[in-house]
Motif scaffolding. Structure first.
Motif, PDB file in Angstrom:
ATOM      1  N   LYS A 186     -63.547 -35.329 -30.206  1.00 50.31           N
ATOM      2  CA  LYS A 186     -62.472 -34.841 -29.338  1.00 50.31           C
ATOM      3  C   LYS A 186     -62.989 -33.824 -28.324  1.00 50.31           C
ATOM      4  O   LYS A 186     -62.572 -33.830 -27.159  1.00 50.31           O
ATOM      5  N   SER A 239     -61.185 -41.649 -44.401  1.00 56.09           N
ATOM      6  CA  SER A 239     -60.789 -41.131 -43.102  1.00 56.09           C
ATOM      7  C   SER A 239     -61.998 -41.132 -42.187  1.00 56.09           C
ATOM      8  O   SER A 239     -63.126 -41.109 -42.649  1.00 56.09           O
ATOM      9  N   THR A 240     -61.763 -41.133 -40.870  1.00 54.99           N
ATOM     10  CA  THR A 240     -62.912 -41.091 -39.961  1.00 54.99           C
ATOM     11  C   THR A 240     -63.388 -39.663 -39.758  1.00 54.99           C
ATOM     12  O   THR A 240     -64.452 -39.429 -39.212  1.00 54.99           O
ATOM     13  N   LEU A 241     -62.578 -38.692 -40.199  1.00 54.74           N
ATOM     14  CA  LEU A 241     -62.953 -37.276 -40.146  1.00 54.74           C
ATOM     15  C   LEU A 241     -63.510 -36.865 -38.782  1.00 54.74           C
ATOM     16  O   LEU A 241     -64.512 -36.159 -38.689  1.00 54.74           O
ATOM     17  N   GLY A 242     -62.844 -37.303 -37.737  1.00 55.66           N
ATOM     18  CA  GLY A 242     -63.209 -36.830 -36.410  1.00 55.66           C
ATOM     19  C   GLY A 242     -64.357 -37.574 -35.753  1.00 55.66           C
ATOM     20  O   GLY A 242     -64.834 -37.143 -34.696  1.00 55.66           O
ATOM     21  N   PHE A 243     -64.804 -38.678 -36.325  1.00 61.06           N
ATOM     22  CA  PHE A 243     -65.944 -39.414 -35.753  1.00 61.06           C
ATOM     23  C   PHE A 243     -65.538 -40.122 -34.470  1.00 61.06           C
ATOM     24  O   PHE A 243     -64.695 -41.011 -34.484  1.00 61.06           O
ATOM     25  N   PRO A 245     -63.621 -40.455 -31.695  1.00 60.37           N
ATOM     26  CA  PRO A 245     -62.354 -41.177 -31.573  1.00 60.37           C
ATOM     27  C   PRO A 245     -62.334 -42.206 -30.444  1.00 60.37           C
ATOM     28  O   PRO A 245     -61.841 -43.315 -30.623  1.00 60.37           O
ATOM     29  N   ILE A 248     -64.515 -45.664 -31.150  1.00 55.30           N
ATOM     30  CA  ILE A 248     -64.328 -46.526 -32.330  1.00 55.30           C
ATOM     31  C   ILE A 248     -63.164 -47.497 -32.200  1.00 55.30           C
ATOM     32  O   ILE A 248     -62.647 -47.985 -33.196  1.00 55.30           O
ATOM     33  N   ARG A 249     -62.762 -47.827 -30.962  1.00 60.26           N
ATOM     34  CA  ARG A 249     -61.548 -48.632 -30.866  1.00 60.26           C
ATOM     35  C   ARG A 249     -61.685 -50.022 -31.483  1.00 60.26           C
ATOM     36  O   ARG A 249     -60.719 -50.566 -31.987  1.00 60.26           O
TER      37      ARG A 249
ATOM     38  N   ASP B 214     -57.875 -49.902 -31.147  1.00 61.78           N
ATOM     39  CA  ASP B 214     -57.337 -49.073 -30.067  1.00 61.78           C
ATOM     40  C   ASP B 214     -55.929 -48.555 -30.369  1.00 61.78           C
ATOM     41  O   ASP B 214     -55.088 -48.509 -29.466  1.00 61.78           O
ATOM     42  N   LEU B 217     -56.135 -43.580 -31.762  1.00 63.28           N
ATOM     43  CA  LEU B 217     -57.481 -43.131 -32.108  1.00 63.28           C
ATOM     44  C   LEU B 217     -57.554 -41.605 -32.154  1.00 63.28           C
ATOM     45  O   LEU B 217     -58.235 -41.033 -32.992  1.00 63.28           O
ATOM     46  N   TRP B 218     -56.874 -40.933 -31.239  1.00 66.80           N
ATOM     47  CA  TRP B 218     -56.900 -39.470 -31.197  1.00 66.80           C
ATOM     48  C   TRP B 218     -56.120 -38.884 -32.359  1.00 66.80           C
ATOM     49  O   TRP B 218     -56.569 -37.972 -33.038  1.00 66.80           O
ATOM     50  N   THR B 220     -55.224 -40.139 -35.259  1.00 67.07           N
ATOM     51  CA  THR B 220     -55.579 -40.451 -36.645  1.00 67.07           C
ATOM     52  C   THR B 220     -56.986 -39.984 -37.007  1.00 67.07           C
ATOM     53  O   THR B 220     -57.564 -40.446 -37.993  1.00 67.07           O
ATOM     54  N   SER B 221     -57.537 -39.056 -36.231  1.00 69.63           N
ATOM     55  CA  SER B 221     -58.909 -38.636 -36.530  1.00 69.63           C
ATOM     56  C   SER B 221     -59.018 -38.020 -37.918  1.00 69.63           C
ATOM     57  O   SER B 221     -60.074 -38.040 -38.533  1.00 69.63           O
TER      58      SER B 221
END
Lengths: 283, 335
Positions: A186, A239-243, A245, A248-249, B214, B217-218, B220-221
């Motif tokens: 982010k 969870s992706t834990l902030g990887f 964003p 990764i779509r 898509d 994405l923002w 659900t981080s």
């Protein structure tokens, strides 16, 4: 009544956690092939996925040299070619406390041996990012151990996070390793947004000019990060834990219970899973 | 078929739901309702019928969420990428949407009784005008309901949403409402289509695919992601319970990670403010370095004025968005 439900809930969660612990213990035991018949039966019930019986498993982590190394390298390369499709960028996401540098180094070396050209490593505490040089040393060491190579033959490029290397060709012929942290997620998007807003403030462009492709190019080029086709997630946290964003779509996520004492089979299984997935891209 | 499926949980379901509710429950669940077409193929039905079944399952799932005290649900109904499908299928989906939004308007009293607020998130100007007008009517009609919230992502992708948020902030800069240095993670979040909702606690994707396609994405981080292999039209109450259990198992570690991220965000904001203040003091100053007290006071004043600017900008943005819907609505009424 509420008390009873509370107790039942705690019991349910405890049972699930026990099951999870049992499964990983059994997996570890079976890998060492020292499990008793009883353990194998229980494992077969709890682990529906077929377990490989390749006796080379344990030997895969041991150091080799000479022709032994050559044959192992050839085998891994052949494994890569046997897949329907191989990801260009694989992300290794460690969602466990106290990551093991040796195991991650092994994973990176295996990825490259199989033919993956770009590997990124991530943990949400930023441990790898803060100990970048230690990881690099470990990777070089494991390259020597597993592939029997000196540093120069199988060149690995470590992309730093300097951010000024825009002229790098991202898909280079040399395998690339990138260490990522939450800052690349982010925070990077915010930095790109700030940059665009500054240029609007300076009347260099209008807000209407801002498009998806503009933002995409900025995020990919500024730090040389492409979209990962596959992320292998290690650890029990879902969870992706902030990887990354933004990137990764369309990424496929495959989970492996733990990165500690991870085997080549675990990684190859994930690559195989990726190989058979069908992306319809909206259609 | 209706948006609201009446019905009660059976005894076993009631017991399961009470056990689950003894633990932490997600307040916002997002669904990628995948598998309608595969379901249709499996049952030898037309694709369109598969999508209808999918909608019925949505109505049923909303009821379960209500019964589990989950007040907010977001669903991925139509992606911008789906415009690539055959004209026949796209038209079919848009027609289904027209039907459903018209039905929604017919059921508005029932929706009010249940307190359901419907929001539609996406680049709505990509849709045919009549559908945009229907959506505007639906959104405005249920605007004041506040017991539970359904966010329908239509003509949506996360990248378009994030880009739009950046564009809105740039618009704010153009209008002189905010400065470029005010751009922050928190501000970007406030400019997304989903700014009226907290981030989803749980994201569920059905049909066995293990990607996000898509979607949010923002937002659900730091959400719990659950991938389930069941096809969407076959989704059951027990599948939902399974997903909630996963959420509960992951709750503590995800909470920790979220808190860590929040702390880092706060630190970054502080750094950014400090940098701006240092810049300001340098410009205002007379060459002598400012003392710590003066710096602290300046920092305090700066943060307060930044917050005020940001609030004014967000008000203007809210007004702009409301106007978009009101204009569509009045066009529809006068037509």
């Amino acid at each position: 009544m509420a008390l009873l439900y509370g107790l039942l809930w705690r019991l349910l969660l405890a049972l699930l956690r026990i099951k999870r612990a049992l499964v990983s213990w059994l997996r570890a035991r079976l890998r060492n092939r020292s499990g008793s018949l009883w353990e194998r039966v229980v494992a077969a019930l709890l682990l529906p996925a077929a377990l490989s019986t390749d006796s080379q498993k344990k030997l895969e982590r041991s150091p080799v040299n000479g022709s032994r190394a050559d044959s192992r390298r050839a085998q891994w390369l052949a494994d890569g070619r046997a897949l329907e499709k191989l990801p260009v960028h694989v992300g290794l996401m460690v969602a466990e406390e106290e990551p093991s540098f040796t195991d991650i180094a092994n994973l990176v070396v295996w990825c490259m041996a199989v033919g993956v050209s770009y590997v990124s490593v991530y943990d949400h505490h930023g441990v790898f990012h803060k100990n970048n040089s230690r990881l690099q040393e470990e990777i070089v060491r494991q390259q020597q151990n597993l592939l029997g190579l000196d540093g120069s033959k199988y060149n690995v490029e470590f992309l730093s996070n300097g951010g000024d290397e825009h002229q790098h060709c991202v898909v280079s012929c040399r395998p690339t390793v990138k260490v990522l942290s939450p800052e690349d997620g982010k925070h990077s998007i915010v930095q790109a947004a700030r940059k665009l807003c500054h240029s609007v403030e300076n009347k260099e462009r209008s807000s209407k000019d801002i498009s998806v492709s503009m933002l995409d190019v900025m995020l990919r080029e500024s730090k040389n990060i492409t979209d990962p086709e596959l992320v292998v997630k290690f650890g029990p946290v879902n969870s992706t834990l902030g990887f990354l964003p933004w990137h990764i779509r369309l990424t496929e996520f495959v989970s492996v219970p733990s990165h500690r004492n991870v085997s080549y089979e675990d990684l190859y299984g994930a690559l195989q899973r990726y190989g058979v997935c069908q992306q319809r891209l909206g259609q | 078929m209706s948006w609201i499926r009446e019905g009660e949980l059976n005894l076993l379901e009631k017991i399961a739901s009470n056990v689950l509710k003894a633990g932490p429950m997600p307040k916002h669940v997002a669904f990628i309702m995948d598998g309608n077409r595969r379901f249709a193929r499996k049952k030898n039905m037309e694709r369109q019928e598969g999508h209808m079944q999918g909608f019925n399952k949505l109505a049923e799932t909303l009821r379960w969420c209500k019964q589990l005290n989950i007040p907010e649900v977001t669903v991925y109904a139509f992606s911008i990428e789906n415009f690539k499908r055959s004209k026949e299928e796209v038209d079919g989906l848009l027609d289904l949407a027209r039907q459903k939004f018209e039905r929604l308007l017919d059921e508005r009293e029932n929706l009010e009784k249940h307190g359901v607020c419907i929001r539609v998130l996406g680049d709505l100007n990509m849709l045919p005008l009549d559908l945009q007008q229907l959506i505007a009517k639906a959104v405005l009609t249920t605007r004041t309901n506040n017991k539970c919230f359904l966010n329908v992502c239509f003509a949506y992708t996360s990248r378009y949403e994030i880009t739009n948020a950046v564009r809105e902030m740039a618009w704010g800069v153009e209008q002189g409402l905010i400065k470029a240095s005010d751009v922050s993670e928190a501000l970007l979040s406030e400019c997304l289509y989903s700014n009226n909702s907290p981030n989803p606690d749980l994201l569920i994707r059905t049909s066995g695919e293990v990607r996000l396609s898509d979607f949010l994405l923002w937002q659900t981080s730091h959400s719990c992601l659950v991938f389930q292999s069941v096809l969407w039209p076959e989704y059951s109450f027990w599948n939902l319970c399974e997903a909630i259990l996963q959420y509960q198992l992951n709750h503590k570690s995800i909470q920790k990670a979220r808190d860590l991220h929040r702390e880092e965000q706060a630190l970054q904001q502080l750094e950014a403010d400090r940098a701006c203040v240092a810049d300001l003091l340098q410009h205002q100053g007379n060459g002598k370095p400012a003392d710590a007290k003066r710096r602290q006071e300046a920092l305090q004043r700066y943060s307060v004025s930044r917050e005020a600017r940001v609030q004014d900008f967000l008000q203007a943005l809210k007004q702009k968005r409301n106007n978009f819907f009101f204009d569509l609505y009045s066009e529809a009424v006068s037509a």
